[in-house]
Structures are given as C-alpha cells and as structure tokens.
Scaffold this motif. Structure first.
Motif, PDB file in Angstrom:
ATOM      1  N   ALA A 294       0.833  -1.208   0.000  1.00 21.41           N
ATOM      2  CA  ALA A 294       0.000   0.000   0.000  1.00 21.41           C
ATOM      3  C   ALA A 294       0.866   1.256   0.000  1.00 21.41           C
ATOM      4  N   GLY A 295       2.045   1.179   0.599  1.00 22.13           N
ATOM      5  CA  GLY A 295       2.949   2.315   0.597  1.00 22.13           C
ATOM      6  C   GLY A 295       3.440   2.690  -0.785  1.00 22.13           C
ATOM      7  N   PHE A 296       3.387   1.763  -1.728  1.00 25.03           N
ATOM      8  CA  PHE A 296       3.772   2.031  -3.111  1.00 25.03           C
ATOM      9  C   PHE A 296       2.575   2.447  -3.970  1.00 25.03           C
ATOM     10  N   GLY A 297       1.404   2.559  -3.337  1.00 25.89           N
ATOM     11  CA  GLY A 297       0.201   2.943  -4.067  1.00 25.89           C
ATOM     12  C   GLY A 297      -0.647   1.777  -4.518  1.00 25.89           C
ATOM     13  N   ASP A 298      -0.309   0.563  -4.085  1.00 23.11           N
ATOM     14  CA  ASP A 298      -1.073  -0.613  -4.496  1.00 23.11           C
ATOM     15  C   ASP A 298      -2.476  -0.568  -3.902  1.00 23.11           C
ATOM     16  N   LYS A 299      -3.470  -0.728  -4.757  1.00 19.17           N
ATOM     17  CA  LYS A 299      -4.868  -0.786  -4.340  1.00 19.17           C
ATOM     18  C   LYS A 299      -5.581  -1.787  -5.220  1.00 19.17           C
ATOM     19  N   ALA A 300      -5.976  -2.891  -4.622  1.00 19.14           N
ATOM     20  CA  ALA A 300      -6.528  -4.011  -5.389  1.00 19.14           C
ATOM     21  C   ALA A 300      -7.788  -3.614  -6.139  1.00 19.14           C
ATOM     22  N   SER A 311      -3.214  -1.648 -13.360  1.00 24.07           N
ATOM     23  CA  SER A 311      -3.047  -0.602 -12.358  1.00 24.07           C
ATOM     24  C   SER A 311      -1.924  -0.909 -11.373  1.00 24.07           C
ATOM     25  N   ASN A 312      -1.859  -2.154 -10.916  1.00 23.55           N
ATOM     26  CA  ASN A 312      -0.921  -2.507  -9.848  1.00 23.55           C
ATOM     27  C   ASN A 312       0.222  -3.393 -10.291  1.00 23.55           C
ATOM     28  N   GLY A 313       0.205  -3.849 -11.537  1.00 19.48           N
ATOM     29  CA  GLY A 313       1.290  -4.670 -12.047  1.00 19.48           C
ATOM     30  C   GLY A 313       0.905  -6.131 -12.148  1.00 19.48           C
ATOM     31  N   VAL A 314       1.392  -6.790 -13.197  1.00 18.12           N
ATOM     32  CA  VAL A 314       1.083  -8.195 -13.425  1.00 18.12           C
ATOM     33  C   VAL A 314       1.644  -9.064 -12.307  1.00 18.12           C
ATOM     34  N   ALA A 315       2.892  -8.799 -11.914  1.00 18.37           N
ATOM     35  CA  ALA A 315       3.534  -9.632 -10.893  1.00 18.37           C
ATOM     36  C   ALA A 315       2.822  -9.523  -9.561  1.00 18.37           C
ATOM     37  N   VAL A 316       2.512  -8.306  -9.125  1.00 20.58           N
ATOM     38  CA  VAL A 316       1.835  -8.108  -7.836  1.00 20.58           C
ATOM     39  C   VAL A 316       0.413  -8.646  -7.895  1.00 20.58           C
ATOM     40  N   GLY A 317      -0.278  -8.430  -9.015  1.00 20.23           N
ATOM     41  CA  GLY A 317      -1.633  -8.961  -9.149  1.00 20.23           C
ATOM     42  C   GLY A 317      -1.672 -10.467  -9.056  1.00 20.23           C
ATOM     43  N   PHE A 318      -0.658 -11.130  -9.588  1.00 22.00           N
ATOM     44  CA  PHE A 318      -0.580 -12.586  -9.492  1.00 22.00           C
ATOM     45  C   PHE A 318      -0.330 -13.029  -8.054  1.00 22.00           C
TER      46      PHE A 318
END
Length: 780
Positions: A294-300, A311-318
């Motif tokens: 969340a500190g990097f702006g990640d919001k599911a 929005s949040n990246g393929v790697a993180v979404g996986f």
C-alpha cells in the motif's frame, strides 16, 4: 683492443670491433720457395685465435642466456593481450536494474490490449504524475517500483544460483518473454490474467484456466509472438555481447569453492524466502506485506484481474491471489465435530421433510439478481413525484417477499451473487477476503452451489449475464459451480436481439428476460425427450442483469421523475440528475418484470422466480453522509414468486406476505420473510414451494429463523476491494433491528458456531461434509 686517445685516455673496443681490427692489421707471411721437393708448410697459429674463439663463445652464451630470460616474458605479455578485464561492480548493478525493468515492462505489455489499454510506458510514467496522453494523475503511484522489487527478487535467486550473471540475465528475460506471451494469449481468449490456480492445475496434469489458450490460437497471437521474440532476441544479444567482453567468469569468487557455494546458496534462499513471505501475506489485510504494498500505491481491483494488473502490475496482481486468508480455523474443528454437525441437521431435515410434499427440481427456478434494484422512496431524505415500481410493490404483498440486507453500497455485486448461489455468508470470512469470486472460488477443491441440485438430472443449469463474462471471473466460476452454459453479451442468445434504452450503455432488462424465456422454451420443446428418459426437464437459470448499473447521466428521454430533498437542504444538480435517471430505469425494470412474469404465468411448465436487488446505487450523497442511515442504505427489495402451474402443483394459494400449504398465512412465517440475506434465499424458496431440503438447507432454515439477516460491517461509501469494512458484523431480527449476538440464546450461538464450522469446512478446511451427504436433497 686498447686505443690511446689524444687526451691520454684509453678506449676499449667492443668484441666484434676488436676481432675486425686484429684481422685487418695482422698479415700472414708468404711461404718461401726452395729448390727441390716442395715442403708442406706447417699451418701457422693465429696469434690471437684463442682470444677470438673465447670472445665469440662468451658473446654467444650471453645472447643465448638473454633470449631464454626474455621468452617467458614475451609469452606472458602475449597471453595478457588476449584476456579481457572484468566489468566494474557498478556495471552489474546497472545491468541488473535494466534487465529487471525490461522484465516488468514485458509483463505489462501482455495486458495492454484490453480495458484501459495502459501501455508499459504509462505504467512507469504515473510515478511522476503523468497519465495517458500527458494528463495529470495522482502523484505517488509507485507500483512499477513494487513490481521491480518482486521481479528483482526472482532475478537475484537466478544470479546467486547460477553465479553466471549474463547467463542468468538471458534466462530471466527468456522466461519473462514466454510468460508475457502466454499472459497475452489468455487475455485474448479469456479476458483475464493467469492465476495461481492455473499453475497448480497445469502442474497436476490439467490445463486449468489455460485450457483455451493451450488449444486455441487467438487472433493477434502471431503478432504478439513475433514482437516478443524480437524483444527477447535483442536482449539475449546484449547478454551474449556483454559475456564476450566481460573478463569475469563467475560473478562471486571466493578462495574456497565450497564456501562460495554455501554463501551463494544462502543468499538465494534468503531472496526466495522474502518473496514467498511477501506473497503469503500480500492478500491479508493489515499484514506487513499488505501495508508495504500500500505504501507504493497498491490498491486491489478485484472485480477485474486485467484492470488490477494494469493498475498494480502483473507480478503483484498474481501474487495477491496466491494465498488469501479465508477465515480463522474454529477451535473445535475436526472430523468428529463435522460428523456431529451433519447428523444434527440431517435429523432436522428429516423432520422438515415429513411435511414437505414436493421437490425443488419439480419445476424450473430462475434466480434474478437485478442490478442496483432498490426502492428509492425508502431512502432517508429523498422523495419522488411518482412511484417507480408500482407493480413490484403490489406483487410483494401477495407472495413471499421483504427486504434483503446487502453487504454492498454502490458495488459488491459478485459478493451478493456468491452468497445467494452457495448459502455461505460474507459475515464469516476474514476481512481480507473481500471478493470470493476472485480470491476464493478459483482455488476451492469443493465448490457446492444450489444450481447443482438440478444437475442431478443432467447439465440443466444455465447462467445469463448481458455483459463482459470476464468481470468477477464469472466464466471460470460458473464452470466450477457446474453451470452447463454461460451466455454473455456476445453470445447469439443475447446479441441477436440486444437493445439499449435511449442513451444507456447497458443492455435492457427486456433483453435479459427474453433470453431467459428462450432458454425455458428450448427446454420445453425437449420435454418429451426428458419424459422418455425419466428426466423432468426442469432447469435452474441464473440471471444477472445490467440495465440499472452506474452511472446515471440523464440517459432516458421523456423522464417524468423528479427527486427532491425532505431535509431542507436542496439536492445538488448532479445528485438530482442521478436519482431521476435511476428512478426512470427502475420504472423500466418494473414494466419489464411485469411482462416477464405474465409470460411465465401463461406457461404450463412450473416456474419459480427468485428476484432480489444486489445493492443501492451510490448516488444518495445527503443520506450517505449520515451514519445513522447505514441500514436503510443497505436494504434492497426481494420476492419469491411462482407461476400458476407451480402454484397448482404445490396446491398453494397466494395470500398476503407468504404462501402456505394450508392456504392460511402464519404470522410467524410472515415475520421470518420480512428480512433476509442472500444466503437464505434458496432455503426460503424451498419453504415457498413446500419442497424437501438437504441437511444444509435445513440448517439455513433454522439459521434464518434465529437470525433473519446478517452481513459483515457496512459503510455508506462505494464497496471497497482492499478489505471488508472495519467494525462489527451486522445482525438483524425479524423487525429489522440490530441483534447483539453476544446476548443471544444458547441455541442461536450454537447455530452461529455451526455456521462457521460449515463454512470453514467448505472453503478452507478438509471438506469432511462432502462425504457425509450434507448437500444431498432427498426426492421422497
């Protein structure tokens, strides 16, 4: 030879000069001739011959010795001329960052062809507040850096394991390229990204969600393969060139090879462990990994895996979907406990079934989730100049109906649908499980749902949704639930006669209802075939409409509805426009529902309709500003209705509020139906039809009587996707008042405990109930 100079000094010639001088200055005497026989002259010895030989030998020896000393130095210099110097440490750091960045961008390339079509450059540029086409976006979106760390961890494991930097780099970009191509192909075929469950199913020998990708070559895949092949080839060429010019053979060199291997192994294990720990906790609300992301702006964005990846990246979404926390394990959970639970409700089912005379599968059941359907006249502080739903309002007085407590406001459709199809409650899940369709269902090994009751006679359950089938992964989840067919907006069943009202973006409810009628008519045409093989020809049809979906931007012509405030504070122009537009859409739904039920009532085939609104639209700004309005803003309308053929089959007559087998309305039954939750709808339908129940439906029947409505904590804002809202779960009694379950009776507390046990066993436990007949509905 010595020479005296005029200044009195003596100068010594060199050896070669000395020899030449002696040979030029010394003359040999001519032989003297005598009469008589010629005497053989004796060879004269050169007066300086010995000295000459010694000097020549000495010079030869000295030259030979010097040559022997110079030869190794010349060989060493020759070899040194061919050895390349190793690159400096900073060169490897730069290369590491560049190759890891390339891998991230390659993965982002795979999802840029759908939805918002976010390019890899836009994914990077938003870190600096630059959006598509140079627009300004919110600063601080560093999802690219977060994905760079994830890919970097994988890259580091390869480097430490192989200890050949350029080989590891080439392997990294090659694997990233292959994954990117597969990802793009799945996006083209299924409109969703690769999931962890795809990997596990493929590892176990199945194709998983990659089945269509493996067997089909979608349009555009050849171009994608060529593009990525060229990209990988260029990067591999860079790796090969760098390896040729780099003098370093091993990236990490230690005096002792064994010690070096141990150190590199530990470094690789540490990197892998950090990655696994991050993935394990990323989907858990409040965990270190979740907060770090969340500190990097990640919001599911769990409603759509492609939007989440863009929005949040393929790697993180996986990684987000690898290990979501479902719910805590109940302290008394065991096989023995679950056997007792199964036996308890099997006995209750037997007691209920003694007075039940029909089966659920005797007729067709249509479960309708009507998008955003809810009576706007109930919203606090709002009044309308006309009634937008007169028919449904009157219908609710003559059949099983009431208010349904919704977990969402302005969103969360799939969560309500999940609860209605499975009987499970969002109340029991961990706060991290905010979207079961995305986080839970794909990984469930046992996924019971009510439509499977009809599948006992064959694949007779159908699903209809006039929109994108990839949203909420419906196509995947419906298949897992056992639906034989899923018809979405592009299928001929819908597309061939799809209509939209005036300027609305969404397919009308009239089209949706007509699609259901076609499915029922098609099954009716084959009734004789069903009769021949002993099958009833009944169906279960799941319909999720779209007509009244947000937003509401003055879509309709000739809109007679006008909203106003009753609080003394006038509505803003935008809020009034939204409410007026929504009310007109509700009016159309009311008219189309009347026509739909009229056609069903004329059929000779028994049909029962379960109709419910999933949530209110998030357009009531004044009402939502007051937390005291939380419950009214989470109450939608529902009804359960049967056509004439179904009523005659069950020997029922319609009375106010409820249908009962003895043609008399019971106040207690009416009270039970006044409030409900989506998880109870199928149990209520069984009571409505006087149909036999399984132990599971018997439990839900008892649970509904004890706690008529339940949902997780609710808030007056659009349903979020990072977590279930904080707070205490909401329980309502038959009058719609909140229940403090800590003060509930022992029987109610046991029911709530049993609910958690049942739900844990199905979703996260060992599935003991699966082999105990808990879901089986007896026909006699």
């Amino acid at each position: 030879m010595k020479q005296w100079r005029d200044d009195g000094r003596i100068e010594m010639d060199s050896g070669s000069q000395m020899m030449a001088s002696m040979e030029s200055t010394v003359s040999m005497p001519e032989p003297v001739g005598f009469p008589g026989p010629t005497a053989i002259p004796r060879p004269l010895r050169h007066p300086f011959g010995g000295m000459r030989d010694r000097v020549r030998g000495h010079v030869r020896d000295r030259l030979s010795s010097s040559a022997r000393r110079l030869r190794p130095e010349r060989d060493k210099a020759s070899r040194a001329a061919h050895v390349r110097a190793p690159f400096p440490w900073w060169a490897y750091v730069i290369a590491f960052v560049l190759f890891a960045s390339a891998a991230v961008l390659m993965l982002q390339w795979s999802v840029m062809i759908a939805r918002s079509r976010t390019t890899p450059w836009e994914f990077v540029a938003k870190m600096f507040g630059i959006g598509p086409d140079g627009t300004t976006v919110q600063f601080g979106q560093f999802q690219f850096l977060l994905n760079l760390l994830v890919i970097g961890a994988v890259y580091a494991v390869l480097v430490f394991a192989i200890n050949r930097f350029w080989i590891a780099s080439g392997l990294m970009v090659t694997v990233a390229g292959v994954i990117a191509v597969l990802e793009r192909m799945k996006v083209l075929v299924r409109s969703e990204t690769i999931r962890p469950t795809d990997i596990t199913l493929m590892a176990s020998g199945g194709a998983g969600g990659m089945g269509d990708t493996v067997t089909n070559t979608p349009a555009g895949s050849v171009e994608a393969i060529v593009q990525m092949t060229v990209t990988v080839a260029v990067l591999l060429a860079v790796c090969v060139t760098a390896a040729v010019f780099d003098g370093r053979r091993s990236l990490i060199v230690t005096p002792r090879r064994f010690i070096g291997r141990v150190r590199r192994g530990l470094a690789a294990v540490i990197c892998a462990a950090m990655l696994v720990a991050f993935a394990a906790d990323l989907g858990t609300t409040g965990s270190w990994a979740n907060s770090f992301a969340a500190g990097f702006g990640d919001k599911a964005k769990l409603w759509d895996s492609i939007e989440d990846a863009q929005s949040n990246g393929v790697a993180v979404g996986f990684l987000r979907l690898t290990r979501p926390k479902v719910m805590d394990r109940p302290a008394n959970y065991s096989e023995a406990t679950m056997r007792k639970v199964a036996q308890r409700y099997a006995a209750q089912a037997a007691a209920i079934n003694r007075t039940r005379t029909t089966n659920l599968t005797d007729g067709t059941v249509v479960m309708i989730l009507s998008e955003s359907f809810s009576d706007p006249t109930r919203v606090p502080g709002i009044t309308l100049n006309d009634d937008p739903m007169p028919y449904i309002r009157s219908l609710k007085k003559t059949t099983t109906s009431g208010l349904m407590l919704s977990s969402g406001y302005g969103g969360g459709t799939a969560n309500l649908e999940f609860q209605a199809l499975t009987g499970l409650s969002m109340t029991n899940f961990d706060a991290s499980l905010s979207s079961p369709y995305q986080q839970l269902v794909p990984q469930m090994t046992w996924s019971p749902s009510f439509n499977q009751i009809w599948n006992a006679d064959g694949d007779t359950s159908q699903a209809v949704h006039p929109y994108n089938p990839a949203l909420y992964s419906r196509a995947t989840n419906y298949r897992k639930f056992g639906f034989a067919n899923f018809y979405s907006q592009n299928d001929p069943l819908i597309a061939d006669h799809a209509t939209r009202i005036d300027r609305s973006h969404y397919i009308s409810d009239e089209t949706s209802y007509d699609s259901v009628l076609k499915l029922i008519d098609a099954a009716s045409d084959s009734t004789s075939n069903h009769a021949a093989d002993g099958k009833s020809g009944s169906q279960f049809i799941q319909l999720v409409t779209m007509q009244n979906h947000m937003g509401y931007e003055n879509w309709y012509d000739h809109n007679q509805f006008t909203a106003s405030s009753t609080t003394g504070t006038p509505l803003s122009a935008d809020e009034r426009t939204h409410i007026d537009t929504y009310a007109k859409g509700m009016s159309y739904t009311d008219q189309y529902t009347k026509a739909f039920l009229s056609k069903l009532d004329a059929m000779s085939k028994p049909v029962t309709v379960i109709f419910y609104g999933d949530h209110l639209p998030s357009i009531y700004k004044h009402a939502s500003a007051d937390d005291r309005n939380s419950i009214p803003l989470h109450e939608t309308d529902y009804f359960i209705w049967s056509n004439r053929a179904a009523r005659e089959a069950t020997r029922k007559t319609e009375i106010a509020g409820v249908e009962h087998a003895d043609a008399s309305a019971s106040d207690s039954d009416a009270d039970e139906n006044a409030y409900t939750s989506p998880n109870y709808l199928m149990a209520q339908t069984a009571a409505h039809l006087n149909a036999r129940v399984s132990p599971y439906l018997a439990f839900l029947t008892a649970m509904h009587r004890a706690v008529p409505a339940m949902e997780p904590p609710v808030v007056n804002v659009t349903q979020g996707w990072t977590r279930i809202p904080e707070g205490t779960p909401l329980y309502l009694d038959a009058d719609g008042k909140q229940i403090d379950v800590s003060r509930a009776s022992a029987a109610t507390k046991r029911l709530l405990d049993d609910y958690r046990l049942i739900q844990y066993d199905i979703t996260a436990g060992d599935g003991y109930l699966r082999g105990l007949g808990f879901m089986d509905v007896p026909e006699q």
